[in-house]
Design a protein around this motif. Sequence first.
Motif, PDB file in Angstrom:
ATOM      1  N   ALA A  16       0.807  -1.225   0.000  1.00 45.40           N
ATOM      2  CA  ALA A  16       0.000   0.000   0.000  1.00 45.40           C
ATOM      3  C   ALA A  16       0.840   1.276   0.000  1.00 45.40           C
ATOM      4  O   ALA A  16       0.428   2.289  -0.557  1.00 45.40           O
ATOM      5  CB  ALA A  16      -0.923  -0.017   1.216  1.00 45.40           C
ATOM      6  N   PHE A  27      -3.178   0.808   5.041  1.00 43.08           N
ATOM      7  CA  PHE A  27      -4.053   0.192   6.034  1.00 43.08           C
ATOM      8  C   PHE A  27      -3.595   0.409   7.468  1.00 43.08           C
ATOM      9  O   PHE A  27      -4.395   0.618   8.357  1.00 43.08           O
ATOM     10  CB  PHE A  27      -4.152  -1.323   5.774  1.00 43.08           C
ATOM     11  N   ARG A  28      -2.286   0.353   7.684  1.00 42.29           N
ATOM     12  CA  ARG A  28      -1.825   0.269   9.079  1.00 42.29           C
ATOM     13  C   ARG A  28      -1.064   1.485   9.582  1.00 42.29           C
ATOM     14  O   ARG A  28      -0.624   1.503  10.714  1.00 42.29           O
ATOM     15  CB  ARG A  28      -0.968  -0.995   9.255  1.00 42.29           C
ATOM     16  N   GLN A  92       0.569  -6.457  -3.467  1.00 38.84           N
ATOM     17  CA  GLN A  92      -0.560  -6.707  -2.567  1.00 38.84           C
ATOM     18  C   GLN A  92      -1.654  -5.686  -2.827  1.00 38.84           C
ATOM     19  O   GLN A  92      -2.720  -5.760  -2.232  1.00 38.84           O
ATOM     20  CB  GLN A  92      -0.098  -6.575  -1.112  1.00 38.84           C
ATOM     21  N   VAL A  94      -4.596  -3.486  -4.555  1.00 35.11           N
ATOM     22  CA  VAL A  94      -5.754  -3.802  -5.389  1.00 35.11           C
ATOM     23  C   VAL A  94      -6.004  -2.668  -6.384  1.00 35.11           C
ATOM     24  O   VAL A  94      -6.911  -2.741  -7.200  1.00 35.11           O
ATOM     25  CB  VAL A  94      -7.000  -4.069  -4.511  1.00 35.11           C
ATOM     26  N   ASP A  95      -5.184  -1.612  -6.309  1.00 37.22           N
ATOM     27  CA  ASP A  95      -5.312  -0.541  -7.304  1.00 37.22           C
ATOM     28  C   ASP A  95      -4.618  -0.963  -8.595  1.00 37.22           C
ATOM     29  O   ASP A  95      -3.952  -2.012  -8.643  1.00 37.22           O
ATOM     30  CB  ASP A  95      -4.758   0.788  -6.751  1.00 37.22           C
ATOM     31  N   HIS A 110      -3.963  -9.821  -3.994  1.00 33.42           N
ATOM     32  CA  HIS A 110      -5.190  -9.634  -3.205  1.00 33.42           C
ATOM     33  C   HIS A 110      -6.371  -9.156  -4.029  1.00 33.42           C
ATOM     34  O   HIS A 110      -7.317  -8.578  -3.490  1.00 33.42           O
ATOM     35  CB  HIS A 110      -4.913  -8.673  -2.037  1.00 33.42           C
ATOM     36  N   THR A 177       5.481  -1.962   2.082  1.00 32.52           N
ATOM     37  CA  THR A 177       4.656  -2.974   2.753  1.00 32.52           C
ATOM     38  C   THR A 177       5.168  -3.206   4.167  1.00 32.52           C
ATOM     39  O   THR A 177       6.374  -3.269   4.396  1.00 32.52           O
ATOM     40  CB  THR A 177       4.594  -4.310   1.977  1.00 32.52           C
ATOM     41  N   SER A 178       4.223  -3.318   5.105  1.00 29.56           N
ATOM     42  CA  SER A 178       4.604  -3.551   6.495  1.00 29.56           C
ATOM     43  C   SER A 178       4.965  -5.020   6.723  1.00 29.56           C
ATOM     44  O   SER A 178       5.353  -5.392   7.817  1.00 29.56           O
ATOM     45  CB  SER A 178       3.446  -3.160   7.413  1.00 29.56           C
ATOM     46  N   ASP A 201      11.008   2.034   2.281  1.00 24.16           N
ATOM     47  CA  ASP A 201       9.867   2.305   3.165  1.00 24.16           C
ATOM     48  C   ASP A 201      10.384   3.231   4.266  1.00 24.16           C
ATOM     49  O   ASP A 201      11.438   2.951   4.844  1.00 24.16           O
ATOM     50  CB  ASP A 201       9.380   0.961   3.770  1.00 24.16           C
ATOM     51  N   ALA A 220       8.507   6.101  -1.350  1.00 23.07           N
ATOM     52  CA  ALA A 220       8.729   5.428  -2.634  1.00 23.07           C
ATOM     53  C   ALA A 220       9.049   6.421  -3.755  1.00 23.07           C
ATOM     54  O   ALA A 220       9.932   6.171  -4.582  1.00 23.07           O
ATOM     55  CB  ALA A 220       7.493   4.615  -3.001  1.00 23.07           C
TER      56      ALA A 220
HETATM   57  P1  NAD Z   1       0.282  -1.618   5.252  1.00 23.34           P
HETATM   58  O1  NAD Z   1      -0.706  -0.495   5.406  1.00 23.34           O
HETATM   59  O2  NAD Z   1       0.280  -2.717   6.242  1.00 23.34           O
HETATM   60  O3  NAD Z   1       1.765  -0.995   5.256  1.00 23.34           O
HETATM   61  C1  NAD Z   1       2.080   0.125   4.499  1.00 23.34           C
HETATM   62  C2  NAD Z   1       3.568   0.334   4.547  1.00 23.34           C
HETATM   63  O4  NAD Z   1       3.852   1.393   3.640  1.00 23.34           O
HETATM   64  C3  NAD Z   1       4.108   0.742   5.917  1.00 23.34           C
HETATM   65  O5  NAD Z   1       5.234  -0.058   6.231  1.00 23.34           O
HETATM   66  C4  NAD Z   1       4.498   2.211   5.743  1.00 23.34           C
HETATM   67  O6  NAD Z   1       5.647   2.583   6.481  1.00 23.34           O
HETATM   68  C5  NAD Z   1       4.791   2.257   4.247  1.00 23.34           C
HETATM   69  N1  NAD Z   1       4.645   3.568   3.615  1.00 23.34           N
HETATM   70  C6  NAD Z   1       3.791   4.580   3.932  1.00 23.34           C
HETATM   71  N2  NAD Z   1       3.976   5.608   3.074  1.00 23.34           N
HETATM   72  C7  NAD Z   1       4.948   5.239   2.204  1.00 23.34           C
HETATM   73  C8  NAD Z   1       5.546   5.849   1.077  1.00 23.34           C
HETATM   74  N3  NAD Z   1       5.197   7.076   0.662  1.00 23.34           N
HETATM   75  N4  NAD Z   1       6.504   5.163   0.400  1.00 23.34           N
HETATM   76  C9  NAD Z   1       6.879   3.914   0.796  1.00 23.34           C
HETATM   77  N5  NAD Z   1       6.348   3.289   1.865  1.00 23.34           N
HETATM   78  C10 NAD Z   1       5.383   3.933   2.543  1.00 23.34           C
HETATM   79  O7  NAD Z   1       0.134  -2.138   3.772  1.00 23.34           O
HETATM   80  P2  NAD Z   1       0.519  -3.550   3.155  1.00 23.34           P
HETATM   81  O8  NAD Z   1       1.756  -4.113   3.770  1.00 23.34           O
HETATM   82  O9  NAD Z   1       0.420  -3.420   1.678  1.00 23.34           O
HETATM   83  O10 NAD Z   1      -0.708  -4.404   3.709  1.00 23.34           O
HETATM   84  C11 NAD Z   1      -1.207  -5.257   2.967  1.00 23.34           C
HETATM   85  C12 NAD Z   1      -2.720  -5.032   2.691  1.00 23.34           C
HETATM   86  O11 NAD Z   1      -3.144  -3.682   2.433  1.00 23.34           O
HETATM   87  C13 NAD Z   1      -3.042  -5.771   1.481  1.00 23.34           C
HETATM   88  O12 NAD Z   1      -4.085  -6.636   1.775  1.00 23.34           O
HETATM   89  C14 NAD Z   1      -3.489  -4.741   0.436  1.00 23.34           C
HETATM   90  O13 NAD Z   1      -4.412  -5.345  -0.411  1.00 23.34           O
HETATM   91  C15 NAD Z   1      -4.025  -3.676   1.285  1.00 23.34           C
HETATM   92  N6  NAD Z   1      -4.137  -2.291   0.762  1.00 23.34           N
HETATM   93  C16 NAD Z   1      -4.004  -1.951  -0.565  1.00 23.34           C
HETATM   94  C17 NAD Z   1      -4.104  -0.624  -0.974  1.00 23.34           C
HETATM   95  C18 NAD Z   1      -3.958  -0.290  -2.444  1.00 23.34           C
HETATM   96  O14 NAD Z   1      -4.312  -1.097  -3.298  1.00 23.34           O
HETATM   97  N7  NAD Z   1      -3.395   0.881  -2.786  1.00 23.34           N
HETATM   98  C19 NAD Z   1      -4.342   0.379  -0.038  1.00 23.34           C
HETATM   99  C20 NAD Z   1      -4.488   0.008   1.320  1.00 23.34           C
HETATM  100  C21 NAD Z   1      -4.366  -1.320   1.687  1.00 23.34           C
END
Ligand code: NAD
Length: 236
Positions: A16, A27-28, A92, A94-95, A110, A177-178, A201, A220
């Motif tokens: 994400a 998400f987190r 991961q 979905v966009d 996902h 990704t976390s 990250d 990123a």
């Molecule tokens: P997560 O929310 O758990 O973790 C996000 C990570 O991104 C964190 O470690 C954070 O420090 C980092 N982050 C935040 N801003 C950033 C940036 N500008 N550049 C780089 N890193 C940055 O997300 P995850 O690990 O992808 O969790 C997985 C779940 O979240 C999946 O199921 C996924 O489908 C879903 N998800 C997807 C989207 C999307 O499609 N864009 C959005 C939200 C959640």
Amino acid sequence: MRPGFSMKNIVVLSGAGISAESGIRTFRDGDGLWRTHRFQDLATPQAWEKNPHLVLEFYNERRKQLFEVQPNEGHKALVRLEQHFITDIVTQNVDDLHERAGSGRVLHLHGELKKARSTKNPNLVYTLDNWELKWGDKCEEGSQLRPHIVWFGEAVPNIGLAIQIVRQADIMIVVGTSLQVYPAAGLLDYAKNSIPVYLVDPKAEAPYYMKNVVTIREKAGIGLPKLVDELIEKYG
Ligand code: NAD
């Protein structure tokens, strides 16, 4: 490519965070979606059983937003890799921002927000041309359509393919990704021993058991363009 070198295989595992700078909430993080919503009410098969209208509304909102945002410098940097390396993106997300930036080989673990599928026959998947999926929208066999999303508690159909892709990697980039959601987070375990792994990250922490990890604690949109330049210079 330099003479005598074979083309390296780069595998990117994205989450994400790579889409955060496009305006899609993670998400987190502190402002993440799971801080304001209970995933149990929205992203599980039980939630769909109990209140499909709420689930449809939640994903409609996300989809509507997706039609309004654009890929950022992070997504675009990864497209440049394809001119120099065999590049696979396992996401991961979905966009569809990797695809819209121009990346050719993207595997979604996902699901995909812009798609819907039949609740009866999972092979019937449709691309939506607008943001709204409604109660009463049916597949060609007459069953209700649901978001084409892998919900918590559901199997991840593409995980086998993702493992095969990761096994081929000569270099891995893990971005945004976390690494908390399994089985996606476990994919790194399938990488060949001691290949270089770059974590991009702001909160990157190298897993204690992994050698040869470079942590790039940047967003990123800043970290990836620099890393891509470096990789092209070093291996391209
Ligand atoms: P997560 O929310 O758990 O973790 C996000 C990570 O991104 C964190 O470690 C954070 O420090 C980092 N982050 C935040 N801003 C950033 C940036 N500008 N550049 C780089 N890193 C940055 O997300 P995850 O690990 O992808 O969790 C997985 C779940 O979240 C999946 O199921 C996924 O489908 C879903 N998800 C997807 C989207 C999307 O499609 N864009 C959005 C939200 C959640």
